[in-house]
Design an enzyme around this catalytic site. Structure first.
Site, PDB file in Angstrom:
ATOM      1  N   GLY A 343       0.817  -1.209   0.000  1.00  0.00           N
ATOM      2  CA  GLY A 343       0.000   0.000   0.000  1.00  0.00           C
ATOM      3  C   GLY A 343       0.843   1.246   0.000  1.00  0.00           C
ATOM      4  CB  ALA A 344      -0.163   4.812   0.195  1.00  0.00           C
ATOM      5  CB  THR A 347       5.172  -4.370   1.899  1.00  0.00           C
ATOM      6  OG1 THR A 347       5.572  -3.448   0.882  1.00  0.00           O
ATOM      7  CG2 THR A 347       4.851  -5.701   1.249  1.00  0.00           C
ATOM      8  CG  ASP A 457      -7.108   6.570   5.046  1.00  0.00           C
ATOM      9  OD1 ASP A 457      -7.755   7.024   4.081  1.00  0.00           O
ATOM     10  OD2 ASP A 457      -6.118   5.843   4.896  1.00  0.00           O
TER      11      ASP A 457
END
Length: 701
Positions: A343-344, A347, A457
């Protein structure tokens, strides 16, 4: 150890390293690894050992490689590699060709597949040559997938920029075509080599060439300065002062003999050999003792540092701290076979820390604000307890790495199921239950915790599902504590496009209503099965929140309801879907004051859920813990709960895993891809706000 002893110790360590490097770099970097280069050895600055300026990957039988690509030849200007055609080679493998010492030149054209850029062309131009990309792709490539060709359009450019290739939005790197200019005739000619790529190489810094060599300055792709050396006519060698330099050519000293060290006299070679062996043995023993001491000191220091950071962040040190080596062992050295997703922010890997208990291990990407976000997540997630919030099981902060250990969620993310990346879909009762449980978790953060916690988020890829489809909210890296004496706090907007509160983005005012907006987008995803941001939709429908508010406001909700729900649509299902849509519409109000609180959202969802909830046995998870942990091939089937109920009420799904799937990680190879980026990362057109296909926990943790 006092300060003076510590300084002396460090000085000796640096001295040993300098002497070792100077004494062995030339010798080790000219050792041949029985490769296609034959007895001539690899020329300086290339070599196979860690002491080489430009280190290549060498194997005794297979040859020399850069990353996964075999090296075909090396000269004073370039490296040519073989890039054989492969249909499903991920585009990011191209990054292996870029380093601080080499990069693909503008004389290359890359053949790409599955491109989303409308400008992607089937032909391109390599310096003054029109290349028709009529490449004969392998037979196993999909016939309905277009082939694109990318080359550098700027004729003054020396190298191909990786970012420019990436902007094409292509998924696969098929092969390469390289133009080679031949000057051995009066009329220069150009040849095209298929399945070959040319890399230009350099050493960083200013020229440091032999007095009989010519220096060639290089402006590297990142804008820094580098150089190459080449002996002038009549001289042989590598041309570098730090290498073998240049020596006058003669029958007794040709280039092959020079590189292999045969130009020296016999007596000189014996003295150098004996001296090198003795000195090398002494340094190896000394450095071995030195390394043992340094390693022991580093472990002690790292553990104390970790405890201090955790104490400052959380006020206590009760969070389990795992040694980095134990984490490394649990993931088989962070093996790709155990990688669940990227992901951003990091890992995620599957690993076993205790017996048969599988956990999710998140290795955070190193950034300037990484440690702050890690400590923030540890502080917040360790301070709250709720059945619908993911549990933090431990951490490891040493060797410059930040690693978090979470409970493993066998059924991946809500997003994966809504997008049919896992299973065959979710029935409406399960969707409604997931929405209700998620609302309960967020309401707990807003109302039951003092001061409140704003997640920042909330998205479908951060809602994890266990084997019974119980939901848990994850990823507190961007969360912030609210202000009890104020309705909002000021902070730079961060989050995921498509879920971001427009008022928060506009005036930097973060409040509990920012999470309400994001949750409203999730409700619309649950109803429609569409992505929050999808560039494949018409331009005015790219943003799901805008599309949903328009359709709901016009009374056209039926146009966007997930078609998979229609066969099971009874009166209660239709009514509850419309009620949830009305609730989502209020959550997505532009004015935050017009949005309900999460407590109100939770209460309304509970009322909708229990208005007609079919009594049934709980879903059972038939997969063993190991099978679920490894992401084994799962099939979702319908199981009737009560024959007297309507078809929509019977459509409750249970997970059934294939026998024997836990014996191998092969099924995980299909479950890898990048996750959505957040606004602090560059936005790529191929990404949507939902995670890319088949990433179990890529950005959800």
């Amino acid at each position: 150890m006092n300060i003076r002893e510590n300084l002396i110790f460090r000085f000796l360590a640096i001295l040993f390293l300098i002497v070792t490097t100077n004494a062995s770099s030339i010798q080790s970097c000219n050792r041949s690894c029985l490769s296609s280069f034959g007895p001539d050895r690899l020329p300086y600055p290339f070599g196979c050992s860690a002491g080489c300026e430009i280190q290549l990957n060498c194997t005794e039988n297979a040859g020399v490689f850069i990353g996964d690509f075999p090296v075909q030849s090396i000269n004073f200007e370039s490296i040519r590699i073989n890039l054989q055609s492969r249909c499903n080679r991920p585009l990011h493998t191209l990054h292996q060709l870029y380093s601080n010492h080499h990069a693909p030149t503008s004389r290359n054209a890359f053949l790409l597949r599955n491109c989303t850029d409308d400008q992607a062309s089937s032909s391109c131009e390599i310096p003054s040559i029109q290349v028709e990309a009529r490449f004969q792709a392998p037979q196993d490539c999909s016939k309905n997938t277009s082939l694109s060709c990318y080359a550098e359009s700027n004729k003054n450019a020396t190298f191909l920029e990786y970012e420019s290739v990436e902007k094409k939005g292509c998924k696969y790197l098929l092969s390469s075509i390289s133009a080679q200019i031949l000057n051995n005739t009066q009329t220069p000619s150009v040849t095209l080599d298929v399945e070959v790529a040319e890399l230009g190489w350099w050493l960083p810094g200013v020229c440091n060439c032999d007095k009989h060599a010519q220096c060639f300055p290089v402006l590297t792709p990142n804008g820094s300065h580098g150089y190459r050396c080449n002996c002038t006519e009549g001289f042989v060698g590598d041309g570098f002062r730090a290498g073998l330099g240049c020596r006058k050519a003669s029958p007794d000293c040709n280039p092959a003999k020079f590189l292999s060290g045969q130009c020296k006299g016999k007596k000189t070679r014996i003295i150098v050999l004996i001296g090198g062996v003795v000195f090398g043995a002494f340094l190896m023993i000394s450095l071995g003792l030195l390394c043992c001491f340094i390693r022991r000191q580093a472990k002690v220091k790292a553990r104390h540092c970790t405890k201090r950071l955790l104490s400052e962040a959380t006020g206590n040190c009760n969070i389990p701290i795992y040694p980095y080596r134990e984490i490394e062992k649990a993931t088989n050295g962070f093996s790709d076979k155990q990688r669940l997703g990227t992901g951003a922010f990091g890992t995620v890997y599957a690993g076993k820390l205790h017996a048969d208990e599988w956990v999710a291990i998140k290795k955070i990407k190193n950034r300037d604000d990484t440690i702050e976000q890690v400590m923030n997540e540890i502080k917040l997630i360790s301070s709250v307890r709720h059945p619908n919030l993911v549990r933090l099981l431990g951490c490891s902060i040493e060797r410059g790495e930040q690693i978090l250990v979470y409970e493993f969620m066998a059924n991946g993310t809500l997003c994966q199921h809504l997008q049919r990346e896992r299973g065959d879909g979710l029935s409406w009762p399960i969707r409604l239950t997931i929405a209700t449980e998620t609302a309960q978790a967020i309401a707990h953060l807003h109302s039951a915790v003092k001061p409140p916690i704003y997640h920042r988020d909330i998205k479908s890829s951060n809602i994890l599902l266990d084997c019974k489809f119980k939901s848990k909210v994850a990823d507190f890296g961007l969360s912030r504590l609210g202000m009890t004496e104020s309705s909002h706090i000021s902070t730079a907007p961060q989050g995921t496009p498509g879920y971001l509160d427009p008022q928060y983005h506009q005036n930097f005012h973060l409040s509990d209503k920012s999470d309400v907006y994001s949750f409203g987008v999730v409700l619309v995803e649950i109803i429609t099965g569409l992505k929050a941001v999808d560039f494949s939709r018409p331009q005015n429908e790219v943003n799901l929140a805008a599309l949903a508010t328009d359709k709901i406001g016009k009374g056209c909700l039926n146009e966007i309801i997930d078609r998979s729900l229609e066969p099971f649509m009874d009166d209660w299902t239709a009514s509850s879907i419309h009620k949830v849509a009305e609730l989502a519409f209020r959550c997505l109000a532009f004015d935050r004051d017009a949005r309900p609180s999460m407590l109100e959202v939770k209460a309304e969802l509970e009322e909708i859920k229990f208005s007609k909830w079919p009594p049934s046995e709980e879903n059972t998870c038939t997969a063993s813990s190991e099978e679920s942990s490894l992401g084994s091939t799962s099939s979702v089937s319908e199981k009737p709960l009560n024959t007297s109920k309507s078809q929509s009420e019977r459509n409750i799904f249970v997970v059934q895993t294939s026998a024997g799937a836990a014996s191998s990680f092969n099924s995980m190879e299909k479950l890898k891809d990048d996750s959505p980026v957040s606004v602090q990362d560059s936005w790529l057109s191929e990404h949507s706000s939902s995670p890319s296909s088949n990433s179990l926990l890529s950005n959800a943790l």
